[in-house]
Design a protein around this motif. Structure first.
Motif, PDB file in Angstrom:
ATOM      1  N   ASP A   1       3.508   5.877  -6.511  1.00  0.00           N
ATOM      2  CA  ASP A   1       3.872   5.053  -6.704  1.00  0.00           C
ATOM      3  C   ASP A   1       4.495   4.017  -6.244  1.00  0.00           C
ATOM      4  O   ASP A   1       3.916   2.757  -5.265  1.00  0.00           O
ATOM      5  CB  ASP A   1       5.875   4.963  -7.497  1.00  0.00           C
ATOM      6  CG  ASP A   1       5.325   5.592  -8.681  1.00  0.00           C
ATOM      7  OD1 ASP A   1       4.393   5.314  -9.319  1.00  0.00           O
ATOM      8  OD2 ASP A   1       6.671   5.421  -9.692  1.00  0.00           O
TER       9      ASP A   1
ATOM     10  N   ALA B   1       2.706  -2.545  -2.522  1.00  0.00           N
ATOM     11  CA  ALA B   1       3.857  -3.429  -2.618  1.00  0.00           C
ATOM     12  C   ALA B   1       3.459  -4.095  -1.386  1.00  0.00           C
ATOM     13  O   ALA B   1       3.690  -5.289  -1.849  1.00  0.00           O
ATOM     14  CB  ALA B   1       5.357  -2.560  -2.302  1.00  0.00           C
TER      15      ALA B   1
ATOM     16  N   ASP C   1      10.180  -2.344  -5.262  1.00  0.00           N
ATOM     17  CA  ASP C   1       9.278  -0.824  -4.511  1.00  0.00           C
ATOM     18  C   ASP C   1      10.082  -0.266  -3.703  1.00  0.00           C
ATOM     19  O   ASP C   1      11.050  -1.263  -3.285  1.00  0.00           O
ATOM     20  CB  ASP C   1       8.039  -1.895  -4.835  1.00  0.00           C
ATOM     21  CG  ASP C   1       7.129  -2.787  -4.912  1.00  0.00           C
ATOM     22  OD1 ASP C   1       7.292  -1.365  -6.309  1.00  0.00           O
ATOM     23  OD2 ASP C   1       6.484  -3.517  -5.367  1.00  0.00           O
TER      24      ASP C   1
END
Length: 626
Positions: free
Chosen positions: A377, A415, A537
């Motif tokens: 992620d 991000a 994020d």
């Protein structure tokens, strides 16, 4: 023997007291013979009754039919001896044992007797009075050792002392410890040469005199090797670490066996001592081995509702040049199904090489090179990384490693909407001190690990030092430690460059099954802001604090329960300032205890969940969480 006081028994291969048991009956296979069994032990001592039940085959096999009537009679007859030995183990030397099958004493039944189906079995035992030790003597006892590593538990500590219950197990253990004490002091042929055991039934006392023959002191002679095919026998002898002329120590033989096991080349490996010490005081040792197949390959698959499916495979050559050199080539693809785009999959391909015994039997050379693409992620990393160095086992508790590391990695950080390259070269040094009683399911002891990773990053021109320390401690309560309190603390710090000039994979994150349970993997970090707004994020930090506490309870022989609390913090600066939230997760777990370690099932909830954190999470594994 039936229904009369029984006093004869065997210790160390010698019949003690009055008379021998009958010869063991032959095993007979026949039609299944069902039976019921009533087990009656006089008195109200539950521990003694349980000892008899454990010793009885009739009781232990009561749910299974015997092999015909003859098989049931044979089983009953063998139980006389089993129950007699169980009596001596609980210090009862004048028991009355009766085993009746349909009202007739089993010892009086002919092997071909006909029995109804099911047969009725009644086991009745009168344990008699408890006997205690009178005089306990050990002749030629070993002196106190000079080296604390040669210490052996004293016979008195296992109950071999005047006034204690005269358990036969205490006599056997005292004899073994007396011999072992001499062996630890360089006397490999120490043996028990005489045991005199006298019971005074009118006083309920047992006098015991043990005589030990120490034998000559010995040093190691030449180490021979038998059974090698591809392996170099001289290397096998070297890997034992047994130097000719070195004083004999059974601990050396245990370490030698462990070294040979670590090579992963042999199906079996055993060390055989010569039958006698030579005139020059030397004891030859022979290593007898059987080699495994040279090559091995394996495949595996995994599936997660979060990460999708994964497949992996490896090929291993375990003895490349005849000295247990190990080459492993492996590959992995993961994330299949979570996305159908191959660019979103995680890939890993590379090889590792291990050469044992390069300087000492406990020094290994290791090297590896891997190319991978890791999709997480916070970032996607594509790179090539390698390392080369040595590992060292200093003793049974302490080990270390020193490696040279180098790598090139490209990071796609969604991000921040950017791509960056990092190239590094540096060292990785680490020490591990492991004094747990069982690494898979510790109940006592502690574990300490410290690593230092100094490296230079070329893209930004920054020297960096990354430090991690971790400690674990275990405290057991009660007999056999059914309750255990366990704790873990992990600290990390990165010294040197500012946060945005550090490779993202070197930064600290927390969360997941090995960190803070209840939170998504690597979801605990520093929040990312855009135009003053939290984007949801996270990025990594330069400091890390993780802590866990578990209360473990064993409720049966195979089932355990756990309650736990985990906490994690990731900070922007090299030293924690706790300016960010400390994330806490809590939960309960179930343990199924097996011989190779507990099978673990945990369920945890995050007490301060973020937007992407689950309401709860399940974790399955082998071994305790830490």
């Amino acid at each position: 023997m039936a229904a009369t006081p029984t006093r004869a028994f065997e210790l160390f291969g010698i019949k003690i007291f009055e008379r021998e048991n009958e010869a063991d009956p032959e095993d007979v296979i026949g039609e299944p013979q069902r039976y019921t069994v009533d087990f009656i032990v006089e008195g109200d001592d539950e521990e003694i009754e349980e000892a008899y039940r454990r010793a009885s085959d009739l009781w232990g096999d009561r749910d299974e039919p015997a092999s015909g009537a003859a098989g049931l009679i044979a089983k009953a007859r063998s139980d006389y001896r089993r129950l007699l030995l169980a009596s001596y183990a609980v210090a009862r030397y004048g028991p009355t044992i009766s085993i009746r099958i349909n009202g007739r004493e089993a010892a009086e039944l002919a092997p071909d007797a006909e029995l109804p189906d099911p047969a009725s079995v009644v086991v009745a035992i009168e344990p008699g009075p408890e006997f205690r030790f009178g005089e306990t003597v050990i002749s030629e006892r070993a002196p106190p050792p000079i080296d604390e590593d040669d210490e052996v538990e004293a016979p008195e500590d296992v109950g071999f002392v005047t006034g204690e219950p005269a358990r036969s197990t205490a006599i056997v253990t005292a004899a073994r410890l007396s011999v072992e004490a001499w062996r630890e002091q360089g006397r490999p042929k120490a043996e028990l040469v005489e045991e005199r055991i006298e019971a005074a039934h009118d006083e309920n006392l047992v006098d015991v005199a043990l005589t030990v023959e120490p034998g000559p002191r010995a040093v190691y002679g030449p180490v021979g090797v038998q059974g090698t095919e591809r392996m170099d026998p001289e290397f096998v002898a070297f890997m034992t670490g047994l130097e000719p002329g070195q004083e004999y120590d059974p601990d050396d033989l245990e370490r030698a066996s462990e070294r040979l096991r670590r090579l992963d080349v042999f199906r079996t490996a055993r060390l055989e001592e010569a039958e006698a010490v030579g005139p020059d005081g030397s004891l030859p040792i022979t290593v007898v081995v059987q080699e495994r197949p040279l090559r091995r390959f394996g495949v595996g698959a995994s599936y997660s509702t979060v990460d999708g499916a994964g497949v992996e495979a490896y090929w291993l050559h375990r003895n490349l040049f005849g000295r247990a050199e190990r080459l492993r080539v492996e590959g992995r693809v993961a994330g299949i199904g979570a996305s159908l785009d191959p660019e979103d999959f995680t890939y890993r391909l590379g090889a590792s090489f291990l050469k044992p015994g390069i300087l000492t039997p406990d020094t290994d050379f290791t090297a590896s090179l891997f190319g991978d693409r890791e999709v997480l992620d916070p970032y996607t990393r594509t790179g090539v990384n390698g390392e080369v160095g040595v590992t060292q086992i200093f003793n049974e508790d302490l080990s270390g490693r020193l490696l040279v590391q180098a790598g090139y990695n490209r990071f796609e950080e969604e991000a921040f909407d950017r791509e960056r390259d990092f190239t590094h070269l540096g060292l990785l040094g680490g020490l591990v001190l492991d004094r747990r009683d069982d690494p898979a399911n510790a109940t006592e002891g502690y574990y300490l690990e410290a690593t230092a990773e100094p490296f230079y990053e070329f893209e930004y021109g920054n020297p960096t030092l990354r430090l991690i320390t971790e400690g674990r401690a275990y405290l057991g309560f009660g007999e056999d430690d059914p309750f255990v309190l366990a704790g873990r603390l992990r600290l990390g710090s990165i010294l040197g460059p500012p946060l945005d000039e550090i490779s993202p994979d070197k930064l600290f994150f927390a969360g997941g099954g090995g960190s803070v349970r209840g939170y998504a993997f690597r979801s605990i970090g520093l929040p990312v802001f855009e135009d003053g707004e939290d984007t949801g994020d996270v990025t990594g930090g330069r400091s890390l604090v993780e802590a866990s506490v578990e209360a473990r309870a064993r409720v049966t022989e195979t089932i355990g329960l756990v309650g736990f609390v985990d906490a994690g913090y990731v900070g922007e600066n090299p030293f924690p300032e706790f300016d960010e939230d400390v994330k806490i997760g809590a939960g309960v777990g179930l343990r199924y205890l097996t011989g190779f370690g507990p099978i673990r099932l945990d369920v945890a909830v995050p007490l301060d969940p973020g937007e992407d954190d689950p309401d709860f999470a399940f974790y399955v594994g082998i071994g305790q969480a830490f």
